[in-house]
Scaffold this motif. Sequence first.
Motif, PDB file in Angstrom:
ATOM      1  N   GLU A 109      36.226  84.494  74.919  1.00  0.00           N
ATOM      2  CA  GLU A 109      36.315  85.438  76.029  1.00  0.00           C
ATOM      3  C   GLU A 109      34.921  85.510  76.661  1.00  0.00           C
ATOM      4  O   GLU A 109      33.920  85.625  75.949  1.00  0.00           O
ATOM      5  CB  GLU A 109      36.726  86.825  75.524  1.00  0.00           C
ATOM      6  N   ARG A 110      34.876  85.409  78.000  1.00  0.00           N
ATOM      7  CA  ARG A 110      33.608  85.464  78.738  1.00  0.00           C
ATOM      8  C   ARG A 110      33.777  86.394  79.929  1.00  0.00           C
ATOM      9  O   ARG A 110      34.897  86.671  80.348  1.00  0.00           O
ATOM     10  CB  ARG A 110      33.216  84.058  79.217  1.00  0.00           C
ATOM     11  N   PRO A 111      32.651  86.852  80.497  1.00  0.00           N
ATOM     12  CA  PRO A 111      32.784  87.810  81.600  1.00  0.00           C
ATOM     13  C   PRO A 111      33.324  87.164  82.881  1.00  0.00           C
ATOM     14  O   PRO A 111      33.012  86.014  83.176  1.00  0.00           O
ATOM     15  CB  PRO A 111      31.348  88.298  81.816  1.00  0.00           C
ATOM     16  N   ARG A 113      33.387  86.817  86.978  1.00  0.00           N
ATOM     17  CA  ARG A 113      32.392  86.999  88.040  1.00  0.00           C
ATOM     18  C   ARG A 113      33.149  87.151  89.338  1.00  0.00           C
ATOM     19  O   ARG A 113      33.461  86.180  90.014  1.00  0.00           O
ATOM     20  CB  ARG A 113      31.476  85.780  88.144  1.00  0.00           C
ATOM     21  N   TRP A 117      35.192  84.284  90.653  1.00  0.00           N
ATOM     22  CA  TRP A 117      35.532  83.760  89.319  1.00  0.00           C
ATOM     23  C   TRP A 117      36.298  84.824  88.512  1.00  0.00           C
ATOM     24  O   TRP A 117      35.684  85.656  87.845  1.00  0.00           O
ATOM     25  CB  TRP A 117      34.242  83.351  88.586  1.00  0.00           C
ATOM     26  N   LEU A 121      39.065  83.990  79.988  1.00  0.00           N
ATOM     27  CA  LEU A 121      39.327  83.293  78.726  1.00  0.00           C
ATOM     28  C   LEU A 121      39.138  81.798  78.945  1.00  0.00           C
ATOM     29  O   LEU A 121      39.668  81.235  79.905  1.00  0.00           O
ATOM     30  CB  LEU A 121      40.746  83.592  78.230  1.00  0.00           C
ATOM     31  N   PHE A 122      38.336  81.186  78.075  1.00  0.00           N
ATOM     32  CA  PHE A 122      38.021  79.758  78.200  1.00  0.00           C
ATOM     33  C   PHE A 122      38.520  79.065  76.944  1.00  0.00           C
ATOM     34  O   PHE A 122      38.114  79.431  75.842  1.00  0.00           O
ATOM     35  CB  PHE A 122      36.505  79.532  78.253  1.00  0.00           C
ATOM     36  N   GLN A 152      43.041  77.304  85.501  1.00  0.00           N
ATOM     37  CA  GLN A 152      42.617  75.997  86.021  1.00  0.00           C
ATOM     38  C   GLN A 152      42.078  75.137  84.888  1.00  0.00           C
ATOM     39  O   GLN A 152      41.299  75.629  84.080  1.00  0.00           O
ATOM     40  CB  GLN A 152      41.430  76.162  86.989  1.00  0.00           C
ATOM     41  N   LEU A 154      39.450  72.451  83.947  1.00  0.00           N
ATOM     42  CA  LEU A 154      38.243  71.793  84.463  1.00  0.00           C
ATOM     43  C   LEU A 154      37.962  70.574  83.596  1.00  0.00           C
ATOM     44  O   LEU A 154      37.360  70.682  82.522  1.00  0.00           O
ATOM     45  CB  LEU A 154      37.037  72.748  84.422  1.00  0.00           C
TER      46      LEU A 154
ATOM     47  N   ARG B 108      31.992  68.648  85.595  1.00  0.00           N
ATOM     48  CA  ARG B 108      33.412  69.024  85.582  1.00  0.00           C
ATOM     49  C   ARG B 108      33.954  69.126  86.993  1.00  0.00           C
ATOM     50  O   ARG B 108      33.212  69.373  87.938  1.00  0.00           O
ATOM     51  CB  ARG B 108      33.607  70.361  84.851  1.00  0.00           C
ATOM     52  N   GLU B 109      35.286  68.950  87.066  1.00  0.00           N
ATOM     53  CA  GLU B 109      35.943  68.961  88.375  1.00  0.00           C
ATOM     54  C   GLU B 109      36.167  70.380  88.849  1.00  0.00           C
ATOM     55  O   GLU B 109      37.181  71.008  88.551  1.00  0.00           O
ATOM     56  CB  GLU B 109      37.294  68.243  88.267  1.00  0.00           C
ATOM     57  N   PRO B 145      27.943  84.215  79.195  1.00  0.00           N
ATOM     58  CA  PRO B 145      27.742  84.485  77.762  1.00  0.00           C
ATOM     59  C   PRO B 145      29.078  84.810  77.088  1.00  0.00           C
ATOM     60  O   PRO B 145      29.985  85.328  77.731  1.00  0.00           O
ATOM     61  CB  PRO B 145      26.830  85.716  77.767  1.00  0.00           C
ATOM     62  N   LYS B 146      29.189  84.468  75.837  1.00  0.00           N
ATOM     63  CA  LYS B 146      30.479  84.757  75.192  1.00  0.00           C
ATOM     64  C   LYS B 146      30.560  86.231  74.818  1.00  0.00           C
ATOM     65  O   LYS B 146      29.587  86.823  74.359  1.00  0.00           O
ATOM     66  CB  LYS B 146      30.683  83.857  73.985  1.00  0.00           C
ATOM     67  N   LEU B 147      31.721  86.798  75.059  1.00  0.00           N
ATOM     68  CA  LEU B 147      31.961  88.194  74.667  1.00  0.00           C
ATOM     69  C   LEU B 147      32.649  88.219  73.315  1.00  0.00           C
ATOM     70  O   LEU B 147      32.451  89.108  72.514  1.00  0.00           O
ATOM     71  CB  LEU B 147      32.850  88.892  75.698  1.00  0.00           C
ATOM     72  N   GLN B 148      33.482  87.218  73.098  1.00  0.00           N
ATOM     73  CA  GLN B 148      34.250  87.168  71.861  1.00  0.00           C
ATOM     74  C   GLN B 148      34.615  85.722  71.553  1.00  0.00           C
ATOM     75  O   GLN B 148      34.980  84.974  72.441  1.00  0.00           O
ATOM     76  CB  GLN B 148      35.533  87.989  72.078  1.00  0.00           C
ATOM     77  N   PHE B 150      37.119  83.269  69.485  1.00  0.00           N
ATOM     78  CA  PHE B 150      38.403  83.340  68.800  1.00  0.00           C
ATOM     79  C   PHE B 150      38.616  82.217  67.808  1.00  0.00           C
ATOM     80  O   PHE B 150      39.323  82.367  66.847  1.00  0.00           O
ATOM     81  CB  PHE B 150      39.547  83.320  69.812  1.00  0.00           C
TER      82      PHE B 150
END
Lengths: 180, 158
Positions: A109-111, A113, A117, A121-122, A152, A154, B108-109, B145-148, B150
């Motif tokens: 999980e990331r912030p 923007r 953006w 979740l990445f 999306q 990437l 990255r695309e 930055p990572k918040l969490q 998993f």
Amino acid sequence: MNSIAQRVAQQSQQQTTELLLHALQEGLPIVERPYQALAQQLGWSEDQVISELDALAGSDRVRRMGIVVKHRPLGFKANAMVVWDIPDDKVDAVAALMSKYEGVTLCYERPRRMPEWPYNLFCMIHGYQRDQVLDRLAQMVKDLELGDIDHQPLFSTRCFKQCGGRYVNKPKSQLGAGHG
Amino acid sequence: MVDSAVQQETTLDTIDRQLINDYQSGFPLDPNPYQLVGDKLGISEEEVIQRISRLLDDGYLTRFGPLFNIEEFGGLFTLTAMEVPMDRFEEVNEIVNGFSEVAHNYEREHQLNMWYVLACESQQETDEVLERLHQATGIKPYPFPKLQEFYIGLRFEA
């Protein structure tokens, strides 16, 4: 309670661990008695190396012990960082489900923007080729009913620096400060 | 959910694959670990040693040992992205890769087309490096930055 003796003991335990980690940076020696080889290097006994490693393997400082592969030579040439806009209260549950899919190696999980953006979740999906990654993604969207969720993939097109699997090339160590 | 992926063209045989698949998340803590691995795979200790050496030499393996959790050592990883104009890509790429704090740099695309990880000692150092990157390239780096966290699987089936 926290006597000087206790603090000294803690410190010396920390130093022991640092020394061992430092000796392991290049990996376990590939010889018949690898722990004994490490022991000789450190001036310890083989038993001590094994018990310290046992403690270390169960600690948070090491994600895992074993073979660290390079994924590209193994044929994993396609990878997509898939970014999702998941409602905040669903992130934990969705991430837990995603991480069970084959090919998913990282999930964070990331912030967001805002406004450009919206993704929080990445997850990284690896595969042999692009189509396989897209198939895995499509399956995930279908199974987890994420069709309405903005997302999306990437894909990486080129990799420029340190694309192996080596996460630390210089453990942040006080004792090892002279190295790396 | 499991799709049995087609195996790729490699020089790996069945025993190599078994070795890679079975020992990514653990290894025997015994005075003769390669002997135990050999017993499992039905080969000699010597052959295990030869195979691992060959897999290292041929570039299938990075290392044989621990995968560290850098943050437990007081370090900080920050995923960072930039929007680099295509006609400046090579030039900017060279500048960015020149920073010792930069690792895992991927094109990255996306509009944000350059993604890399900053490995620093602290938040303060990260902020300073972000500022230096901005100055050196004229392009604003966006930290994510990572918040969490998993899942860290990082296991690959051979």
